[in-house]
Design an enzyme around this catalytic site. Sequence first.
Site, PDB file in Angstrom:
ATOM      1  N   TYR A 171       0.831  -1.201   0.000  1.00 51.69           N
ATOM      2  CA  TYR A 171       0.000   0.000   0.000  1.00 51.69           C
ATOM      3  C   TYR A 171       0.869   1.255   0.000  1.00 51.69           C
ATOM      4  O   TYR A 171       0.646   2.187  -0.789  1.00 51.69           O
ATOM      5  CB  TYR A 171      -0.920   0.012   1.212  1.00 51.69           C
ATOM      6  N   LYS A 175       1.121   4.372  -2.854  1.00 45.35           N
ATOM      7  CA  LYS A 175       0.825   5.783  -2.591  1.00 45.35           C
ATOM      8  C   LYS A 175       2.040   6.672  -2.823  1.00 45.35           C
ATOM      9  O   LYS A 175       1.896   7.844  -3.188  1.00 45.35           O
ATOM     10  CB  LYS A 175       0.288   5.951  -1.174  1.00 45.35           C
TER      11      LYS A 175
END
Length: 304
Positions: A171, A175
């Site tokens: 994750y 990002k």
Amino acid sequence: MYQVPDQHGKLAVVTGANSGTGKEAAKRLAEAGAQVILAVRTPAKGEQARAEILAAHPGALIDVRPLDLADRSSVRSFTDGLIPDGRPLDLLLNNAGVMNVPRRTETPDGFELQLGSNYLGPFALTVRLLPLLLSAPAPRVATMSSGTANRARIDFDDLQSTRDYSPTRAYAQSKLADMLMMLHLADLAVQHHWPLLSAGAHPGYTRTNLMTSGPTLNGGRPGLLESLLYRIVPSQGPEQGAEPLLYAATSPDATNGGYYGPRWSVVGPTKAVSLPRSAQDGAVAARLWSEAQKLTGVSVADGL
């Protein structure tokens, strides 16, 4: 609370606009007069969000169109549905995402789900929409990142996390990739003398279903540490959490390549925040952009 400037006459696309920060951003843009396209994976949820926005603002101009950022064919269908109209696109808000998927999962195109949904999908969407964006007088692309990106790095040797999958690491990498996409797009705008402004944002610790929908995929559930953090770390609602993205998309004070987040790191009013060192390497940003072009088959040169 941040007041969105007048947006009458503008067209905006907001991804993930059926809930959380996306729905809040769409509502505030519509309230300010923009025509807003809710780009959502599940049209029924998009129609429900549309109804809620219209209940609060009966004169709002709201459309719902299906878009699954994890599926390249869906991105193509969405953009192909907009391009023939030739309507200039003033605002693109890359908001949608998935977080902390417990087991490695692949998109229909074979990409790791978090990288595909959070980065490769928005990349393809942004590049395919560039012709419409660049036909607007002062277009903006606002991309949502995350504070977790500050601890990430881009692993070009295992970009798809095939060898060593960690939900939080995958994750965070996705990002960080969003930050690098935002910065490289800002650089391209300068190089090519485009009128486009590319800026980024992070929502701090905002209470949305992003916190639970990813960790519960494939029968998973948040771990003990995550559950404790949900309760003890200061948090805020989508009304405040959407403001950095809205600021990047609409504030006259936002700058090309600017990055915005809560004043007190996880909560608070919006301010300009510093990019982590890992997001300031132009060579890494350019390399990642090139890799995304290869993976998605979408290139700036194709549409301009």
